[in-house]
Scaffold this active site. Structure first.
Site, PDB file in Angstrom:
ATOM      1  N   CYS A  94     -34.114  50.817 -34.811  1.00 29.48           N
ATOM      2  CA  CYS A  94     -32.848  51.118 -33.642  1.00 29.48           C
ATOM      3  C   CYS A  94     -31.404  50.378 -33.666  1.00 29.48           C
ATOM      4  O   CYS A  94     -31.040  49.821 -34.698  1.00 29.48           O
ATOM      5  CB  CYS A  94     -32.911  49.549 -33.310  1.00 29.48           C
ATOM      6  SG  CYS A  94     -32.666  49.770 -31.312  1.00 29.48           S
TER       7      CYS A  94
ATOM      8  N   CYS B 171     -30.196  57.196 -30.692  1.00 28.26           N
ATOM      9  CA  CYS B 171     -30.744  56.005 -30.211  1.00 28.26           C
ATOM     10  C   CYS B 171     -32.880  56.559 -30.891  1.00 28.26           C
ATOM     11  O   CYS B 171     -32.963  57.958 -29.865  1.00 28.26           O
ATOM     12  CB  CYS B 171     -31.364  55.790 -28.649  1.00 28.26           C
ATOM     13  SG  CYS B 171     -32.296  55.700 -27.737  1.00 28.26           S
TER      14      CYS B 171
HETATM   15  N1  DGL Z   1     -33.913  52.708 -29.685  1.00 24.67           N
HETATM   16  C1  DGL Z   1     -33.231  52.062 -29.732  1.00 24.67           C
HETATM   17  C2  DGL Z   1     -31.507  51.991 -29.799  1.00 24.67           C
HETATM   18  O1  DGL Z   1     -31.904  53.497 -31.380  1.00 24.67           O
HETATM   19  C3  DGL Z   1     -32.668  51.642 -28.330  1.00 24.67           C
HETATM   20  C4  DGL Z   1     -31.735  50.320 -27.625  1.00 24.67           C
HETATM   21  C5  DGL Z   1     -32.023  50.109 -26.280  1.00 24.67           C
HETATM   22  O2  DGL Z   1     -33.122  49.505 -25.888  1.00 24.67           O
HETATM   23  O3  DGL Z   1     -31.306  50.238 -25.302  1.00 24.67           O
HETATM   24  O4  DGL Z   1     -30.612  51.865 -29.947  1.00 24.67           O
END
Ligand code: DGL
Length: 269
Positions: A74, A184
């Site tokens: 993440c 993301c």
């Molecule tokens: N997959 C997460 C990232 O890479 C998402 C973050 C979120 O939940 O806003 O930032």
């Protein structure tokens, strides 16, 4: 700790599966545990303190299940909490941040786009990276507002999601970009839709394959690679909707294997 212990992964939800899939492809003998903290998604709209607290909870869970190394799958959690996690726990961590460097080095138009969450784009970590390249390239950023939530709601492929995505991409495409950094881990799940909207002349940077290589290097460097010759086992947990997790693995990522099990975080405790 034993070398047959698992590689742990966590994300605010199902996005980190795009990293998990690449690691499993490269290192099929490794056991893995994945935690999708979908109950608390999106992290990008939370304060740094809340994100930090959620990260510690996920790490404690993965360590309680025997993680030997943790991939923070993440960007938001990495940019806001990786330093604190590394200084608190003794196991190694791999973090993910928007891959500005490869895009900046390869860009011919000297203009690149970054699609990421608000938490990532606002973070000091990201802004330092952006600043570092600012003499050579223009870095155009866009918050992918609404995308994580829609993916977590199982809306991949819907007209509503395409409309939101298209609006964000048009902002990036209003500048002469030749690369879009998917900042993301949820966004690589949208690559077919993104490709359809932006066409073939813009390259997409998906961090999954390079994180898998980094994981391999770190396991070897710490002498903790699994030397078993049988296929790894994969236990995927969700704090939210397990059906969405399973559907992303099977239908979106097309990973169909009998060595994967799915559990609700709360049922497992
Ligand atoms: N997959 C997460 C990232 O890479 C998402 C973050 C979120 O939940 O806003 O930032």
């Amino acid at each position: 700790m034993s070398n047959s212990d698992s590689i742990g992964f966590f994300d605010s939800g199902v996005g980190g599966l795009t990293i998990w899939k690449e690691v499993v492809k490269l290192l099929p003998m490794e056991n893995t545990i994945y935690l999708a903290d979908s109950l608390n998604a999106p992290y990008g709209e939370k304060s740094p303190e809340e994100v930090l607290d959620l990260c510690f909870r996920s790490v404690d869970f993965l360590i309680s299940k025997g993680a030997k190394l943790i991939v923070v799958a993440c960007n938001t959690a990495t940019t806001q909490a990786i330093g604190k996690m590394r200084s608190t726990y003794s196991i190694p961590f791999i973090g993910i941040e928007p891959a500005v460097k490869p895009a900046a080095l390869k860009s011919k138009t000297k203009c690149i786009g970054v699609l990421a969450t608000n938490g990532t784009i606002e973070s000091d970590h990201f802004n330092r990276t952006k600043e570092h390249y600012s003499n050579d390239v223009k870095v155009v950023t866009q918050v992918g507002e609404g995308l994580v939530r829609a993916i977590e709601d199982g809306e991949i492929g819907t007209v509503q999601l395409r409309t939101i995505l298209s609006k964000h991409l048009q902002v990036l495409m209003s500048e002469p970009i030749d690369y879009i950094v998917l900042g993301c881990t949820h966004y690589p799940l949208l690559i077919p839709m993104i490709r359809d909207i932006v066409g073939d002349s813009i390259q997409l940077i998906d961090p999954g394959p390079s994180i898998a290589l980094q994981t391999q290097r770190m396991l070897n460097g710490h002498g903790i690679s699994n030397s078993n010759l049988s296929m790894g086992r994969h236990h995927l947990f969700s704090s939210g909707n397990v059906d969405v997790l399973e559907s992303i693995v099977k239908n979106t990522l097309k990973v169909k294997a009998s060595n994967i099990s799915y559990s609700s975080l709360y049922q497992s405790e």
